[in-house]
Design an enzyme around this catalytic site. Structure first.
Site, PDB file in Angstrom:
ATOM      1  N   ARG A  90       0.771  -1.182  -0.018  1.00 51.06           N
ATOM      2  CA  ARG A  90      -0.067  -0.109   0.020  1.00 51.06           C
ATOM      3  C   ARG A  90       0.854   1.177  -0.136  1.00 51.06           C
ATOM      4  O   ARG A  90       0.980   2.058  -0.675  1.00 51.06           O
ATOM      5  CB  ARG A  90      -1.024   0.089   1.325  1.00 51.06           C
ATOM      6  CG  ARG A  90      -2.044  -0.738   0.980  1.00 51.06           C
ATOM      7  CD  ARG A  90      -2.778  -1.335   2.412  1.00 51.06           C
ATOM      8  NE  ARG A  90      -1.734  -2.063   3.018  1.00 51.06           N
ATOM      9  CZ  ARG A  90      -2.193  -2.964   4.366  1.00 51.06           C
ATOM     10  NH1 ARG A  90      -3.357  -2.775   4.494  1.00 51.06           N
ATOM     11  NH2 ARG A  90      -1.424  -3.687   4.683  1.00 51.06           N
ATOM     12  N   SER A 128      -7.531  -4.144   7.308  1.00 50.53           N
ATOM     13  CA  SER A 128      -8.590  -4.626   7.751  1.00 50.53           C
ATOM     14  C   SER A 128      -8.742  -4.003   9.237  1.00 50.53           C
ATOM     15  O   SER A 128      -9.740  -3.963   9.745  1.00 50.53           O
ATOM     16  CB  SER A 128      -8.123  -6.146   7.967  1.00 50.53           C
ATOM     17  OG  SER A 128      -8.109  -6.828   6.798  1.00 50.53           O
TER      18      SER A 128
HETATM   19  P1  ADP Z   1      -0.852  -9.772   7.283  1.00 47.68           P
HETATM   20  O1  ADP Z   1      -1.266  -9.934   8.612  1.00 47.68           O
HETATM   21  O2  ADP Z   1      -0.023 -10.961   6.675  1.00 47.68           O
HETATM   22  O3  ADP Z   1      -0.409  -8.456   6.904  1.00 47.68           O
HETATM   23  P2  ADP Z   1      -3.220  -9.021   5.878  1.00 47.68           P
HETATM   24  O4  ADP Z   1      -4.665  -9.862   5.688  1.00 47.68           O
HETATM   25  O5  ADP Z   1      -3.186  -7.816   6.618  1.00 47.68           O
HETATM   26  O6  ADP Z   1      -2.413 -10.137   6.474  1.00 47.68           O
HETATM   27  O7  ADP Z   1      -2.721  -8.653   4.513  1.00 47.68           O
HETATM   28  C1  ADP Z   1      -2.319  -9.607   3.611  1.00 47.68           C
HETATM   29  C2  ADP Z   1      -1.515  -8.925   2.299  1.00 47.68           C
HETATM   30  O8  ADP Z   1      -2.385  -8.258   1.656  1.00 47.68           O
HETATM   31  C3  ADP Z   1      -0.227  -7.956   2.652  1.00 47.68           C
HETATM   32  O9  ADP Z   1       0.524  -8.118   1.842  1.00 47.68           O
HETATM   33  C4  ADP Z   1      -0.725  -6.853   2.899  1.00 47.68           C
HETATM   34  O10 ADP Z   1       0.083  -5.852   2.699  1.00 47.68           O
HETATM   35  C5  ADP Z   1      -1.796  -6.963   1.517  1.00 47.68           C
HETATM   36  N1  ADP Z   1      -2.938  -5.854   1.740  1.00 47.68           N
HETATM   37  C6  ADP Z   1      -3.958  -5.817   2.632  1.00 47.68           C
HETATM   38  N2  ADP Z   1      -4.863  -4.777   2.454  1.00 47.68           N
HETATM   39  C7  ADP Z   1      -4.261  -4.231   1.353  1.00 47.68           C
HETATM   40  C8  ADP Z   1      -4.610  -3.141   0.288  1.00 47.68           C
HETATM   41  N3  ADP Z   1      -5.652  -2.297   0.742  1.00 47.68           N
HETATM   42  N4  ADP Z   1      -4.020  -2.845  -0.868  1.00 47.68           N
HETATM   43  C9  ADP Z   1      -3.054  -3.732  -1.154  1.00 47.68           C
HETATM   44  N5  ADP Z   1      -2.570  -4.405  -0.387  1.00 47.68           N
HETATM   45  C10 ADP Z   1      -3.203  -4.948   0.511  1.00 47.68           C
END
Ligand code: ADP
Length: 167
Positions: A90, A128
């Protein structure tokens, strides 16, 4: 046939995650979404709930499968024969952590290459945790998560009637 794994907590899945899932087509023929059973942060949704939410969100996408995993990501990647790890970026704030993790994963399993995809602009500020914060305080997350997730969030986080919130 190139297989990629997209690991994460998905607590809950957002349209940002879904954007990355769509974009993964550019780097793999098959995508396995790996839902982390025990993320560092205490998850709001149980593993079963997160699996249901993700499955419902990707229903009909032929190249996508959903699995859960625990332990080292590289072991999961090996288990599902994935040589690509997809992560989403992001802002620069994601970079430090992702950089460290991808180098560590490369050391642990040189065969897996981490590929970073950048979501479309409207999702670059979406996480999230932000979603949960908004719902907790009564805001609308319409258009930021799939409608069924919006409902789950309301049910899980807004159990307390507004009239009791200040007590
Ligand atoms: P984690 O706990 O492994 O970070 P997440 O579910 O928060 O798990 O995120 C999983 C992946 O998706 C990570 O690489 C995160 O950077 C990416 N991600 C989450 N939200 C977004 C978004 N809005 N745009 C781009 N990538 C995202």
């Amino acid at each position: 046939m190139r297989t990629a794994v997209y690991p994460g907590s998905f607590d809950p899945i957002t349209l940002g995650h879904l954007d990355i899932i769509h974009r993964s087509r550019a780097v793999a023929d098959r995508l396995i979404i790996g839902i982390l059973a025990n993320p560092r942060k205490d998850p709001t949704f149980s593993l079963e709930e997160r699996v249901q939410q993700v499955r419902k969100s990707v229903a009909g996408m032929k190249h996508v499968r959903v699995q859960t995993f625990d332990g080292l990501l590289v072991n999961f990647a090996k288990h599902v024969s994935a040589d690509v790890i997809v992560r989403g970026l992001r802002a620069m704030s994601d970079f430090e952590f992702e950089f460290q993790m991808s180098l560590m994963n490369r050391r642990l399993r040189p065969e897996s290459e981490t590929v970073f995809l950048i979501s479309a602009e409207p999702w670059t500020y979406l996480s999230s945790s932000a979603i949960k914060e908004i719902v907790r305080f009564g805001g609308s997350v319409r258009g930021l998560v799939p409608p069924h997730v919006e409902e789950d969030l309301r049910r899980k986080l807004r159990l307390v009637p507004d009239s009791l919130r200040s007590i």
